[in-house]
Design a protein around this motif. Structure first.
Motif, PDB file in Angstrom:
ATOM      1  N   PRO A  98       9.959 -11.203 -41.444  1.00  0.00           N
ATOM      2  CA  PRO A  98      10.039 -11.620 -40.042  1.00  0.00           C
ATOM      3  C   PRO A  98       8.822 -11.168 -39.229  1.00  0.00           C
ATOM      4  O   PRO A  98       8.106 -10.236 -39.608  1.00  0.00           O
ATOM      5  N   VAL A  99       8.635 -11.810 -38.106  1.00  0.00           N
ATOM      6  CA  VAL A  99       7.579 -11.422 -37.167  1.00  0.00           C
ATOM      7  C   VAL A  99       7.926 -10.053 -36.582  1.00  0.00           C
ATOM      8  O   VAL A  99       9.066  -9.825 -36.162  1.00  0.00           O
ATOM      9  N   PRO A 100       6.984  -9.108 -36.545  1.00  0.00           N
ATOM     10  CA  PRO A 100       7.289  -7.798 -35.961  1.00  0.00           C
ATOM     11  C   PRO A 100       7.464  -7.893 -34.448  1.00  0.00           C
ATOM     12  O   PRO A 100       6.954  -8.826 -33.812  1.00  0.00           O
ATOM     13  N   THR A 101       8.185  -6.946 -33.895  1.00  0.00           N
ATOM     14  CA  THR A 101       8.351  -6.876 -32.441  1.00  0.00           C
ATOM     15  C   THR A 101       8.078  -5.448 -31.975  1.00  0.00           C
ATOM     16  O   THR A 101       8.246  -4.494 -32.734  1.00  0.00           O
ATOM     17  N   ILE A 102       7.653  -5.315 -30.732  1.00  0.00           N
ATOM     18  CA  ILE A 102       7.490  -4.013 -30.091  1.00  0.00           C
ATOM     19  C   ILE A 102       8.530  -3.938 -28.981  1.00  0.00           C
ATOM     20  O   ILE A 102       8.538  -4.769 -28.073  1.00  0.00           O
ATOM     21  N   THR A 103       9.431  -2.958 -29.065  1.00  0.00           N
ATOM     22  CA  THR A 103      10.508  -2.862 -28.084  1.00  0.00           C
ATOM     23  C   THR A 103      10.215  -1.848 -26.982  1.00  0.00           C
ATOM     24  O   THR A 103      10.583  -2.060 -25.830  1.00  0.00           O
ATOM     25  N   LYS A 104       9.543  -0.733 -27.338  1.00  0.00           N
ATOM     26  CA  LYS A 104       9.219   0.250 -26.307  1.00  0.00           C
ATOM     27  C   LYS A 104       8.199   1.245 -26.831  1.00  0.00           C
ATOM     28  O   LYS A 104       7.925   1.309 -28.036  1.00  0.00           O
ATOM     29  N   THR A 105       7.628   2.020 -25.906  1.00  0.00           N
ATOM     30  CA  THR A 105       6.721   3.103 -26.274  1.00  0.00           C
ATOM     31  C   THR A 105       7.306   4.419 -25.779  1.00  0.00           C
ATOM     32  O   THR A 105       8.047   4.457 -24.795  1.00  0.00           O
ATOM     33  N   ILE A 106       6.988   5.492 -26.493  1.00  0.00           N
ATOM     34  CA  ILE A 106       7.429   6.836 -26.107  1.00  0.00           C
ATOM     35  C   ILE A 106       6.201   7.737 -26.025  1.00  0.00           C
ATOM     36  O   ILE A 106       5.550   7.966 -27.044  1.00  0.00           O
ATOM     37  N   PRO A 107       5.846   8.221 -24.805  1.00  0.00           N
ATOM     38  CA  PRO A 107       6.509   7.956 -23.525  1.00  0.00           C
ATOM     39  C   PRO A 107       6.256   6.535 -23.037  1.00  0.00           C
ATOM     40  O   PRO A 107       5.408   5.827 -23.587  1.00  0.00           O
ATOM     41  N   ALA A 108       6.997   6.142 -21.994  1.00  0.00           N
ATOM     42  CA  ALA A 108       6.869   4.780 -21.479  1.00  0.00           C
ATOM     43  C   ALA A 108       5.478   4.523 -20.926  1.00  0.00           C
ATOM     44  O   ALA A 108       4.957   3.406 -21.022  1.00  0.00           O
ATOM     45  N   VAL A 109       4.870   5.555 -20.340  1.00  0.00           N
ATOM     46  CA  VAL A 109       3.505   5.451 -19.820  1.00  0.00           C
ATOM     47  C   VAL A 109       2.609   6.324 -20.689  1.00  0.00           C
ATOM     48  O   VAL A 109       2.845   7.522 -20.834  1.00  0.00           O
ATOM     49  N   ALA A 110       1.596   5.726 -21.276  1.00  0.00           N
ATOM     50  CA  ALA A 110       0.737   6.431 -22.227  1.00  0.00           C
ATOM     51  C   ALA A 110      -0.330   7.255 -21.511  1.00  0.00           C
ATOM     52  O   ALA A 110      -0.605   7.055 -20.323  1.00  0.00           O
ATOM     53  N   THR A 111      -0.937   8.169 -22.281  1.00  0.00           N
ATOM     54  CA  THR A 111      -2.022   9.000 -21.761  1.00  0.00           C
ATOM     55  C   THR A 111      -3.196   8.951 -22.730  1.00  0.00           C
ATOM     56  O   THR A 111      -3.020   9.231 -23.921  1.00  0.00           O
ATOM     57  N   PRO A 112      -4.387   8.581 -22.268  1.00  0.00           N
ATOM     58  CA  PRO A 112      -5.557   8.569 -23.154  1.00  0.00           C
ATOM     59  C   PRO A 112      -5.755   9.926 -23.820  1.00  0.00           C
ATOM     60  O   PRO A 112      -5.610  10.970 -23.183  1.00  0.00           O
ATOM     61  N   GLY A 113      -6.084   9.900 -25.109  1.00  0.00           N
ATOM     62  CA  GLY A 113      -6.313  11.136 -25.837  1.00  0.00           C
ATOM     63  C   GLY A 113      -5.064  11.759 -26.417  1.00  0.00           C
ATOM     64  O   GLY A 113      -5.142  12.770 -27.123  1.00  0.00           O
ATOM     65  N   PHE A 114      -3.894  11.175 -26.143  1.00  0.00           N
ATOM     66  CA  PHE A 114      -2.628  11.710 -26.632  1.00  0.00           C
ATOM     67  C   PHE A 114      -1.990  10.716 -27.603  1.00  0.00           C
ATOM     68  O   PHE A 114      -2.253   9.514 -27.545  1.00  0.00           O
ATOM     69  N   PRO A 115      -1.108  11.192 -28.493  1.00  0.00           N
ATOM     70  CA  PRO A 115      -0.402  10.265 -29.383  1.00  0.00           C
ATOM     71  C   PRO A 115       0.628   9.446 -28.616  1.00  0.00           C
ATOM     72  O   PRO A 115       1.120   9.865 -27.563  1.00  0.00           O
ATOM     73  N   LEU A 116       0.941   8.280 -29.151  1.00  0.00           N
ATOM     74  CA  LEU A 116       1.924   7.389 -28.538  1.00  0.00           C
ATOM     75  C   LEU A 116       2.788   6.808 -29.645  1.00  0.00           C
ATOM     76  O   LEU A 116       2.274   6.273 -30.628  1.00  0.00           O
ATOM     77  N   GLU A 117       4.104   6.935 -29.492  1.00  0.00           N
ATOM     78  CA  GLU A 117       5.018   6.367 -30.488  1.00  0.00           C
ATOM     79  C   GLU A 117       5.391   4.946 -30.088  1.00  0.00           C
ATOM     80  O   GLU A 117       5.746   4.688 -28.937  1.00  0.00           O
ATOM     81  N   ILE A 118       5.305   4.037 -31.052  1.00  0.00           N
ATOM     82  CA  ILE A 118       5.646   2.637 -30.835  1.00  0.00           C
ATOM     83  C   ILE A 118       6.926   2.335 -31.601  1.00  0.00           C
ATOM     84  O   ILE A 118       6.982   2.517 -32.818  1.00  0.00           O
ATOM     85  N   GLU A 119       7.957   1.891 -30.891  1.00  0.00           N
ATOM     86  CA  GLU A 119       9.203   1.509 -31.551  1.00  0.00           C
ATOM     87  C   GLU A 119       9.336  -0.007 -31.545  1.00  0.00           C
ATOM     88  O   GLU A 119       8.930  -0.673 -30.588  1.00  0.00           O
ATOM     89  N   GLY A 120       9.890  -0.541 -32.622  1.00  0.00           N
ATOM     90  CA  GLY A 120      10.046  -1.984 -32.728  1.00  0.00           C
ATOM     91  C   GLY A 120      10.803  -2.349 -33.981  1.00  0.00           C
ATOM     92  O   GLY A 120      11.665  -1.595 -34.454  1.00  0.00           O
ATOM     93  N   THR A 121      10.479  -3.503 -34.548  1.00  0.00           N
ATOM     94  CA  THR A 121      11.161  -3.976 -35.747  1.00  0.00           C
ATOM     95  C   THR A 121      10.159  -4.564 -36.730  1.00  0.00           C
ATOM     96  O   THR A 121       9.089  -5.032 -36.346  1.00  0.00           O
ATOM     97  N   TRP A 122      10.522  -4.489 -37.999  1.00  0.00           N
ATOM     98  CA  TRP A 122       9.798  -5.141 -39.092  1.00  0.00           C
ATOM     99  C   TRP A 122       8.346  -4.687 -39.208  1.00  0.00           C
ATOM    100  O   TRP A 122       7.440  -5.489 -39.405  1.00  0.00           O
ATOM    101  N   PHE A 123       8.141  -3.353 -39.115  1.00  0.00           N
ATOM    102  CA  PHE A 123       6.801  -2.796 -39.325  1.00  0.00           C
ATOM    103  C   PHE A 123       6.580  -2.567 -40.825  1.00  0.00           C
ATOM    104  O   PHE A 123       6.499  -1.437 -41.300  1.00  0.00           O
ATOM    105  N   TYR A 124       6.483  -3.661 -41.572  1.00  0.00           N
ATOM    106  CA  TYR A 124       6.230  -3.596 -43.014  1.00  0.00           C
ATOM    107  C   TYR A 124       4.841  -4.167 -43.312  1.00  0.00           C
ATOM    108  O   TYR A 124       4.410  -5.135 -42.684  1.00  0.00           O
ATOM    109  N   ASN A 125       4.172  -3.556 -44.290  1.00  0.00           N
ATOM    110  CA  ASN A 125       2.898  -4.093 -44.784  1.00  0.00           C
ATOM    111  C   ASN A 125       1.901  -4.330 -43.645  1.00  0.00           C
ATOM    112  O   ASN A 125       1.253  -5.381 -43.570  1.00  0.00           O
TER     113      ASN A 125
END
Length: 366
Positions: free
Chosen positions: A121-148
């Motif tokens: 399936p086509v991947p989707t991005i549902t949200k980021t953690i935190p919701a507002v990102a900060t340059p130079g910091f890690p950002l978690e991306i949540e979604g679906t079908w993150f394969y290959n």
């Protein structure tokens, strides 16, 4: 007697003929097509698609096995001699995969094996953690079908990333990332996109000559202060030492006040954070962070060092208290009015001597 034998032979031949006719009516299991719904894909399906199997001799369905290892559940009430329905499963723990693979059906009239292609399936991005990102910091991306995953880019530039699971990746944001840049994740199934908004990030001081406050001085019961200590993880850093003096009852360091760090619209203390790299000579050394505002108010936050290695301490302005950190929660703190940050040592409940180290002070508004 002979006539009786003749009659018996005639009856036996009739029974054999009837049985043969019955056997001629039995149809071996045969599959003409597998059609996925919705979309009417022929011999192809996405995970969780319902598949309608059409053919003959399909009554009495007993078992469906995908890729020689995954048993598929089905509802026997939706089974006739010409068709039945099942749902394509996808479970990483069972070894589910994409691509062409065998699927075997066992019915009351035998078994039949066909090939079916499981599409990614086509991947989707549902949200980021935190919701507002900060340059130079890690950002978690949540979604679906993150394969290959073949690439992850931000504003067209490739990013390093860590795959946590098929629904989560962590990306490293560059320090010069621009708010409003488009994040793109590409897989064989397609492309997921999301515009990333960044927090307002103000560098107060990195003790290498950069930031809005660069000229630091110390005061009170200090033993020594050096705002240009060499050998830090990112360059110079500040060192403040206290050896037990209580003549003034306080100590600290500051680069003075001046204009407000944040704009007048950035008022919410719950959305404002201070990031500061910290270390010390001893576990238990206690930092005292003080904020002063343009209208003469002061707030404090105290914390003890729990790791002698350099770590980044993040403090919400909502966690500051009045009376230098010993009073009530600073419910009325207006983040937009903060114009000075002081760093010192709490002279009570701290080892003697205590030497604190600090670097890369930032204010972040999300």
């Amino acid at each position: 007697m002979i006539n009786k034998i003749k009659y018996r032979i005639i009856i036996l031949l009739a029974m054999l003929s009837f049985t043969a006719c019955q056997n001629d009516d039995i149809v071996s299991a045969n599959i003409d097509a597998m059609v996925a719904e919705p979309g009417d894909l022929l011999n192809q399906a996405f995970p969780l698609n319902k598949v309608r199997v059409e053919g003959k001799g399909l009554m009495g369905l007993k078992r469906i096995t995908l890729d020689n290892k995954i048993d598929i559940s089905f509802n026997p009430n939706y089974n006739s001699d010409k068709a039945f329905i099942f749902t394509i499963p996808f479970d990483e723990k069972l070894g589910s995969r994409f691509g062409v693979q065998p699927i075997t059906f066992i019915t009351g009239n035998g078994s039949v094996t066909k090939n079916i292609e499981i599409l990614q399936p086509v991947p989707t991005i549902t949200k980021t953690i935190p919701a507002v990102a900060t340059p130079g910091f890690p950002l978690e991306i949540e979604g679906t079908w993150f394969y290959n995953i073949s690439s992850v880019t931000l504003g067209g530039k490739a990013l390093n990333y860590t795959l946590k699971s098929s629904s989560s990746i962590i990306i490293g944001l560059p320090a010069n990332a621009v708010s409003g840049s488009e994040l793109v994740i590409i897989t064989p199934g397609g492309t997921a996109k999301k515009t990333i908004e960044f927090a307002t990030l103000i560098l107060v001081s990195d003790f290498d000559g950069n930031g809005t406050r660069t000229s630091w001085n110390a005061y009170g019961d200090i033993d020594s202060f050096n705002a240009n200590t060499t050998g830090g993880p990112t360059g110079n850093y500040a060192t403040l030492a206290w050896t037990g003096s209580t003549a003034n009852g306080y100590n600290g360091s500051s680069a003075g006040g001046g204009t407000n760090f944040l704009s007048a619209t950035n008022k919410d203390a719950t959305k404002t954070f201070i990031d500061i790299d910290v270390s010390a000579n001893v576990i238990g050394a206690q930092f005292a962070i003080q904020l002063n505002t343009i209208d003469g108010k002061d707030y404090g936050y105290n914390f003890k060092v729990t790791d002698l290695n350099w770590t980044t301490k993040t403090i919400s302005l909502a966690d500051f208290k009045d009376n230098y950190g010993f009073g009530q929660p600073a419910t009325a703190l207006d983040a937009s009015k903060v114009n000075e940050i002081k760093v010192g040592i709490v002279q009570s409940d701290t080892p003697n001597p205590s030497i604190i180290k600090f670097d890369n002070i930032k204010i972040r508004y999300e």
